[in-house]
Design an enzyme around this catalytic site. Structure first.
Site, PDB file in Angstrom:
ATOM      1  N   LEU A  12     -11.118 -15.552 -14.404  1.00  0.00           N
ATOM      2  CA  LEU A  12     -11.983 -14.780 -15.301  1.00  0.00           C
ATOM      3  C   LEU A  12     -13.188 -14.195 -14.571  1.00  0.00           C
ATOM      4  CD1 LEU A  12     -11.732 -17.061 -18.473  1.00  0.00           C
ATOM      5  CD2 LEU A  12     -10.353 -15.071 -17.858  1.00  0.00           C
ATOM      6  N   ALA A  78      -6.225 -12.900  -3.319  1.00  0.00           N
ATOM      7  CA  ALA A  78      -4.933 -13.063  -2.644  1.00  0.00           C
ATOM      8  C   ALA A  78      -5.015 -14.222  -1.654  1.00  0.00           C
ATOM      9  CB  ALA A  78      -4.579 -11.776  -1.906  1.00  0.00           C
ATOM     10  N   ASN A 104      -4.086  -8.273  -4.833  1.00  0.00           N
ATOM     11  CA  ASN A 104      -3.554  -7.536  -3.678  1.00  0.00           C
ATOM     12  C   ASN A 104      -2.861  -8.503  -2.716  1.00  0.00           C
ATOM     13  OD1 ASN A 104      -4.283  -4.889  -4.312  1.00  0.00           O
ATOM     14  ND2 ASN A 104      -6.374  -5.202  -3.584  1.00  0.00           N
ATOM     15  N   SER A 130      -4.734  -1.138 -10.086  1.00  0.00           N
ATOM     16  CA  SER A 130      -5.771  -0.325  -9.443  1.00  0.00           C
ATOM     17  C   SER A 130      -6.707   0.311 -10.454  1.00  0.00           C
ATOM     18  CB  SER A 130      -5.136   0.789  -8.609  1.00  0.00           C
ATOM     19  OG  SER A 130      -6.162   1.572  -8.039  1.00  0.00           O
ATOM     20  N   GLY A 131      -7.941   0.458 -10.018  1.00  0.00           N
ATOM     21  CA  GLY A 131      -8.929   1.131 -10.866  1.00  0.00           C
ATOM     22  C   GLY A 131     -10.248   0.391 -10.927  1.00  0.00           C
ATOM     23  N   GLY A 132     -10.338  -0.698 -10.177  1.00  0.00           N
ATOM     24  CA  GLY A 132     -11.594  -1.446 -10.121  1.00  0.00           C
ATOM     25  C   GLY A 132     -11.930  -2.063 -11.469  1.00  0.00           C
ATOM     26  N   LYS A 184       1.420  -0.968  -4.125  1.00  0.00           N
ATOM     27  CA  LYS A 184      -0.046  -1.057  -4.201  1.00  0.00           C
ATOM     28  C   LYS A 184      -0.658  -1.080  -2.800  1.00  0.00           C
ATOM     29  CE  LYS A 184      -4.184  -1.412  -5.855  1.00  0.00           C
ATOM     30  NZ  LYS A 184      -5.020  -2.374  -5.319  1.00  0.00           N
ATOM     31  N   HIS A 187      -0.678   2.403  -1.659  1.00  0.00           N
ATOM     32  CA  HIS A 187      -1.735   3.071  -2.438  1.00  0.00           C
ATOM     33  C   HIS A 187      -3.071   2.863  -1.725  1.00  0.00           C
ATOM     34  CE1 HIS A 187      -5.160   2.630  -5.221  1.00  0.00           C
ATOM     35  NE2 HIS A 187      -4.599   3.543  -5.983  1.00  0.00           N
ATOM     36  N   ASN A 188      -3.319   1.627  -1.316  1.00  0.00           N
ATOM     37  CA  ASN A 188      -4.591   1.338  -0.660  1.00  0.00           C
ATOM     38  C   ASN A 188      -4.692   1.994   0.717  1.00  0.00           C
ATOM     39  OD1 ASN A 188      -4.997  -0.238  -2.916  1.00  0.00           O
ATOM     40  ND2 ASN A 188      -5.886  -1.936  -1.802  1.00  0.00           N
ATOM     41  N   GLU A 191      -5.678   5.344   0.009  1.00  0.00           N
ATOM     42  CA  GLU A 191      -7.096   5.254  -0.390  1.00  0.00           C
ATOM     43  C   GLU A 191      -7.998   5.244   0.857  1.00  0.00           C
ATOM     44  OE1 GLU A 191      -7.981   2.032  -3.306  1.00  0.00           O
ATOM     45  OE2 GLU A 191      -9.395   1.269  -1.842  1.00  0.00           O
ATOM     46  N   LYS A 262     -10.694  -5.471   3.309  1.00  0.00           N
ATOM     47  CA  LYS A 262     -10.046  -6.744   2.949  1.00  0.00           C
ATOM     48  C   LYS A 262      -8.633  -6.852   3.495  1.00  0.00           C
ATOM     49  CE  LYS A 262     -12.668  -7.434  -1.281  1.00  0.00           C
ATOM     50  NZ  LYS A 262     -12.642  -6.033  -1.763  1.00  0.00           N
ATOM     51  N   ARG A 446      11.543   7.944  31.380  1.00  0.00           N
ATOM     52  CA  ARG A 446      12.134   6.620  31.114  1.00  0.00           C
ATOM     53  C   ARG A 446      13.415   6.436  31.926  1.00  0.00           C
ATOM     54  NH1 ARG A 446      14.140   5.882  26.368  1.00  0.00           N
ATOM     55  NH2 ARG A 446      13.822   3.634  26.210  1.00  0.00           N
TER      56      ARG A 446
HETATM   57  C1  6PG Z   1      -8.026  -0.505  -6.294  1.00  0.00           C
HETATM   58  C2  6PG Z   1      -8.614  -0.884  -4.942  1.00  0.00           C
HETATM   59  C3  6PG Z   1      -8.882  -2.332  -4.808  1.00  0.00           C
HETATM   60  C4  6PG Z   1      -9.393  -2.740  -3.423  1.00  0.00           C
HETATM   61  C5  6PG Z   1     -10.677  -2.112  -3.027  1.00  0.00           C
HETATM   62  C6  6PG Z   1     -11.320  -2.710  -1.786  1.00  0.00           C
HETATM   63  O1  6PG Z   1      -6.979   0.114  -6.253  1.00  0.00           O
HETATM   64  O2  6PG Z   1      -8.622  -0.783  -7.341  1.00  0.00           O
HETATM   65  O3  6PG Z   1      -7.704  -0.514  -3.952  1.00  0.00           O
HETATM   66  O4  6PG Z   1      -7.673  -3.008  -5.052  1.00  0.00           O
HETATM   67  O5  6PG Z   1      -9.571  -4.097  -3.442  1.00  0.00           O
HETATM   68  O6  6PG Z   1     -10.516  -0.771  -2.837  1.00  0.00           O
HETATM   69  O7  6PG Z   1     -10.531  -2.615  -0.651  1.00  0.00           O
HETATM   70  P1  6PG Z   1     -11.217  -2.824   0.791  1.00  0.00           P
HETATM   71  O8  6PG Z   1     -12.203  -3.943   0.651  1.00  0.00           O
HETATM   72  O9  6PG Z   1     -10.115  -3.162   1.734  1.00  0.00           O
HETATM   73  O10 6PG Z   1     -11.895  -1.527   1.098  1.00  0.00           O
END
Ligand code: 6PG
Length: 469
Positions: A12, A78, A104, A130-132, A184, A187-188, A191, A262, A446
């Site tokens: 939580l 994780a 993650n 995803s989306g914080g 995911k 996706h990151n 990102e 991370k 080579r």
């Molecule tokens: C999301 C983000 C999230 C991720 C942060 C931080 O999709 O909401 O990807 O899952 O934890 O972006 O990632 P870093 O700490 O590696 O920048």
């Protein structure tokens, strides 16, 4: 209160609390669990009035309060914690119950957990969310992978709580095993690439174009009204407008230039290397976070080497080119990530539908962007598209913007402004679109020093030459 709650959530923290409140907003009853009594009380206080939300620190009470098959989502960091939460739940679960890891987690951990729980009759899902914090509360993009059959139990809840793009939910069953976590992860990686590019363009506009934070705010917000419309461009515009609480400066100027990570971007790069799929814009975005961390060394080196004073530019023209170059490099970054997904799908048997993935990224997630509507169409038109750059719908978009990327990359190189993401995206494009690369020479080398053999352009077979010295 036995057997009365539709959905359970362990962990939580901000994400977990927000997710559970979102579930309740959408008409489901939800029960939270956390070892920390304070977090339990905070949730009861926040959601208590609705009678739809409750929480406990006791695992047995938590599990027994859920309707079967139980749907329990974990939103915990994780790593080992996921395993220990699973072990804590297991004695209280029944066959057919469903555990969903919304963190993650590394995809091979998900495969291991899925196989382990399958033996016990428990369905395990790795679901990227995803989306914080805001996304969790108002609608995230959710990327679930696991048993297709068991997904039917989770589907109504996930479809209700997810973000909507023109009414369509930003969640879909993606594939078996760790498909959700894998998607995911990529996706990151994307990102990371988009964030690096956005920051390079900021550097150029500031150092060469001389744009103030106010002008940067206006520029990025104008861009966000056009084809660059995206969550990252939008928040970037807002960042330039933020004043500092502690000084009279703008906050962005007071933030230390060391970016943390991370691990998900690094995993994307590492795995792309294993697959043999090039994602250099993502790789360099990871490296730049590493270079940024070397602040003390950078200061010393700056004193030793200095750098050229940037040549004056036509501010307006430069800003127009910056928009084009950023759009170009965004396309290349998505192209690399999607290419990796296409290959991983074959390698790991995920059976991913790339059109579905692009579709659920159109809203809710960090990489949401207007471009994803075009990417969705490209993959819907050709399900087997190997690379976005091979889609006829992208040719004009790329051709009309690549020259701006060339111009800015040349400017950066001549004036000592590092543009690793942009130059990398350009190099990737130039290499990927070259029917003949000079790697014939590498094959010759080579074979020369190691008799590694080579193939020929004009006939089939494997050849070796006794090279004359
Ligand atoms: C999301 C983000 C999230 C991720 C942060 C931080 O999709 O909401 O990807 O899952 O934890 O972006 O990632 P870093 O700490 O590696 O920048």
């Amino acid at each position: 209160m036995a057997d009365t709650y539709d959905f359970g959530l362990v962990g939580l923290g901000v994400m977990g609390r927000n997710f559970i409140l979102n579930v309740a907003d959408n008409g489901f009853t939800a029960f939270g669990n956390d070892l920390d009594e304070e977090k339990v009380s905070a949730l009861i206080k926040e959601g208590g009035d609705s009678n739809k939300v409750n929480a406990t620190s006791d695992v047995k009470t938590f599990v027994q309060s859920l309707t079967t098959p139980r749907k329990i989502m974990l939103l915990v960091p994780a790593g080992k914690i996921v395993d220990s939460v699973i072990e804590g739940l297991l004695p209280h679960l029944d066959k057919g119950d469903i555990i969903i890891d919304g963190g993650n987690s590394f995809y091979t951990d998900t495969d291991r957990r899925e196989a382990y729980l399958k033996e016990k009759g428990i369905n395990f899902f790795g679901a990227g969310v995803s989306g914080g914090a805001e996304g969790a509360r108002k609608g995230p993009s959710i990327m679930p992978g696991g048993s297709k059959e068991a997904y039917q139990h989770v589907k109504p809840i996930f479809e209700a709580v997810s973000a909507k793009y023109k009414g369509e939910p930003c969640v879909a069953y993606l594939g078996p095993k760790s498909a959700g976590n894998y998607v995911k992860m990529v996706h990151n990686g994307i990102e990371y690439g988009l964030m690096q590019l956005t920051s390079e363009i900021y550097d150029l506009l500031k150092k060469a174009g001389g744009l103030t934070n106010d002008e940067l705010h206006k520029t990025y917000s104008e861009w966000n009204e056009g084809r660059l419309q995206s969550f990252l461009v939008e928040i970037t515009s807002e960042i330039f407008d933020q004043k500092d609480d502690l000084t009279d400066n703008d906050l962005v100027d007071m933030i230390l230039d060391k970016a943390k990570q991370k691990g998900t971007g690094k995993w994307t790069s590492q795995n792309a290397m294993d697959l043999g799929i090039p994602v250099p814009t993502i790789d360099i975005a990871v490296s730049m976070r590493e270079i940024s961390a070397l602040k003390a060394e950078r200061i010393k080196a700056d004193e030793l080497y200095g750098r050229p004073v940037p040549n004056a530019v036509d501010k307006e023209d430069f800003t127009v080119k910056a928009e084009q170059a950023l759009y170009f490099a965004f396309i290349i970054t998505y192209a690399q990530g999607m290419h990796q997904l296409a290959d991983a799908s074959k390698e790991y048997g995920y059976e991913l539908e790339l059109g579905e993935i692009a579709k659920i990224w159109r809203a809710g997630c960090i990489i949401r962007a207007a471009l994803l509507a075009d990417i969705t169409k490209a993959y819907q038109t050709d399900k087997d598209l190997q690379n976005l750059l091979l889609s006829s719908s992208f040719v004009e978009k790329v051709q009309s913007t690549v020259d701006a990327a060339r111009e800015l990359v040349s400017y950066g190189a001549a004036n000592g402004i590092p543009l690793p993401g942009l130059s990398n995206a350009l190099t990737y494009f130039d290499a990927y679109t070259s029917s003949r690369l000079p790697l014939n020479l590498i094959q010759a080398q080579r074979d020369y020093f190691g008799s590694h053999t080579y193939e020929r352009l004009d006939r089939e077979g494997i050849f070796h030459t006794e090279w004359e010295r």
